[in-house]
Motif scaffolding. Structure first.
Motif, PDB file in Angstrom:
ATOM      1  N   TYR A 142     -50.375  14.875 127.969  1.00 56.85           N
ATOM      2  CA  TYR A 142     -50.184  14.135 126.730  1.00 56.85           C
ATOM      3  C   TYR A 142     -48.849  14.490 126.083  1.00 56.85           C
ATOM      4  N   LEU A 143     -48.497  15.764 126.150  1.00 54.13           N
ATOM      5  CA  LEU A 143     -47.301  16.237 125.458  1.00 54.13           C
ATOM      6  C   LEU A 143     -46.045  16.189 126.322  1.00 54.13           C
ATOM      7  N   HIS A 144     -46.203  16.304 127.629  1.00 49.05           N
ATOM      8  CA  HIS A 144     -45.050  16.374 128.529  1.00 49.05           C
ATOM      9  C   HIS A 144     -44.891  15.040 129.248  1.00 49.05           C
ATOM     10  N   GLU A 145     -43.687  14.491 129.210  1.00 52.23           N
ATOM     11  CA  GLU A 145     -43.438  13.180 129.807  1.00 52.23           C
ATOM     12  C   GLU A 145     -43.820  13.158 131.279  1.00 52.23           C
ATOM     13  N   SER A 146     -44.574  12.149 131.653  1.00 50.01           N
ATOM     14  CA  SER A 146     -44.970  11.988 133.047  1.00 50.01           C
ATOM     15  C   SER A 146     -44.825  10.519 133.447  1.00 50.01           C
ATOM     16  N   CYS A 147     -44.877  10.287 134.731  1.00 51.67           N
ATOM     17  CA  CYS A 147     -44.648   8.937 135.258  1.00 51.67           C
ATOM     18  C   CYS A 147     -45.950   8.146 135.244  1.00 51.67           C
ATOM     19  N   ASP A 148     -46.438   7.822 134.060  1.00 51.93           N
ATOM     20  CA  ASP A 148     -47.644   7.001 133.951  1.00 51.93           C
ATOM     21  C   ASP A 148     -47.539   6.086 132.744  1.00 51.93           C
ATOM     22  N   HIS A 149     -48.576   5.290 132.525  1.00 49.14           N
ATOM     23  CA  HIS A 149     -48.518   4.246 131.491  1.00 49.14           C
ATOM     24  C   HIS A 149     -48.443   4.805 130.075  1.00 49.14           C
ATOM     25  N   LYS A 150     -48.786   6.075 129.887  1.00 45.82           N
ATOM     26  CA  LYS A 150     -48.676   6.655 128.543  1.00 45.82           C
ATOM     27  C   LYS A 150     -47.204   6.796 128.138  1.00 45.82           C
TER      28      LYS A 150
END
Length: 331
Positions: A45-53
């Motif tokens: 949730y807090l760390h940027e990741s390669c998903d739709h969030k």
């Protein structure tokens, strides 16, 4: 923003750890399992990741930003909006999106690229999935071309492997050594996969002053004929622009196979800006820096810019390039 999220994450993990210590071994094991799952959830949730969030295209937002913030570029706004929306809404594109943005300095090419990023990535230009290359910084020495080609290929492959929806922006293409950009041609082609990696969902944007003369010439022709700049269409510029760029020996796209093999989806022309557009830039700069927009100050800034032709003062020589650093001088 990122620091605040990191601090929040550490605080929550610390709280979970302190609670775990208060239970018996069996309960502690269960709590550790819950804590690990919770920490992964919090981290994602807090760390940027390669998903739709973190990667979610806002078609309406891009259209509105281009229309309301990119001044004097009706043609570029329309092309970019349609091209990016069509690509991002396609779950199975046949090739990466390749845009080549052309025009004189200060006409909005970098700004348009930032607007695209801001409406795809939650972190905008700060996203770890947006990569910017500049000729003079990243590829300064002509004698190291082979090394640059290898590094560039590895960099793109590594980042697309981590996130298919990666964006690569190549600034100063007019200063790029001819031949360098051809090293990534396979990644821009219609291949399903190359060495197990698919590049079809990536976006490549080239920014260049090359071709600016042909764009200015067309804009002047319309002005001399008494026509509105809004009457200029893509068909009036695309072919001469592509030819101008392809045959320009000072351009990184000189005789490139990307053009020869039709791998550039759109050549996007940025028109020279008029006084009214420079005025809008000055007002926007004041607002962006927290000042109350002052039409009088904006007029002084716009009036003092250099325009051409010299007698008629129709088009700004530098566009809006120096507006942000100038307006405070007139207050």
């Amino acid at each position: 923003m990122k620091a605040a999220r990191a601090c929040l994450w550490l605080h929550i993990l610390s709280t979970v750890a302190s609670l775990v210590g208060a239970f018996d071994p069996i309960t502690t094991s269960i709590m550790f399992g819950i804590g690990a799952a919770l920490s992964r959830t919090i981290y994602n949730y807090l760390h940027e990741s390669c998903d739709h969030k973190w990667i979610a295209f806002n078609s309406t937002g891009l259209e509105e930003d281009l229309r309301n913030k990119l001044f004097g570029q009706h043609l570029a706004s329309h092309i970019i909006s349609k091209a990016v929306s069509g690509f991002m809404n396609n779950d199975n594109p046949k090739k990466p999106l390749v845009l080549s943005l052309h025009g004189w300095t200060g006409t909005g090419k970098n700004f348009a690229s930032a607007l695209i990023a801001e409406n795809i990535y939650k972190e905008g230009m700060d996203s770890q999935f947006v990569h910017v290359f500049t000729a003079e910084l990243h590829f300064p020495h002509v004698g190291q071309m082979d090394t640059y080609k290898t590094q560039l290929q590895q960099w793109i492959k590594g980042n697309v492997s981590s996130c298919a929806h990666s964006m690569f922006i190549f600034d100063e293409m007019d200063k790029m050594h001819p031949g360098l950009i051809d090293s990534i041609k396979p990644y821009l082609d219609y291949y399903e996969k190359i060495d197990g990696v698919s590049y079809r969902k990536a976006i490549f944007i080239f920014l260049s002053n090359a071709g600016g003369e042909s764009i200015v010439e067309t804009a002047l022709d319309f002005w001399k004929a008494g026509k509105s700049r809004e009457e200029i269409e893509l068909k009036d510029l695309e072919t001469p622009l592509a030819l101008s760029v392809f045959n320009n020996k000072r351009s990184g796209l000189w005789h490139t196979s990307l053009i020869d093999k039709n791998l550039v989806d759109f050549f996007v022309p940025f028109l020279p800006l008029e006084y009214k557009h420079v005025l809008q830039c000055a007002l926007a700069a004041m607002q962006a820096q927290g000042a109350k927009p002052d039409a009088g100050v904006a007029d002084k800034v716009a009036q003092d810019m250099l325009y051409f032709p010299k007698a008629e003062r129709v088009f700004s020589v530098k566009g809006c390039k120096t507006i942000e650093s100038k307006w405070e001088y007139y207050t």
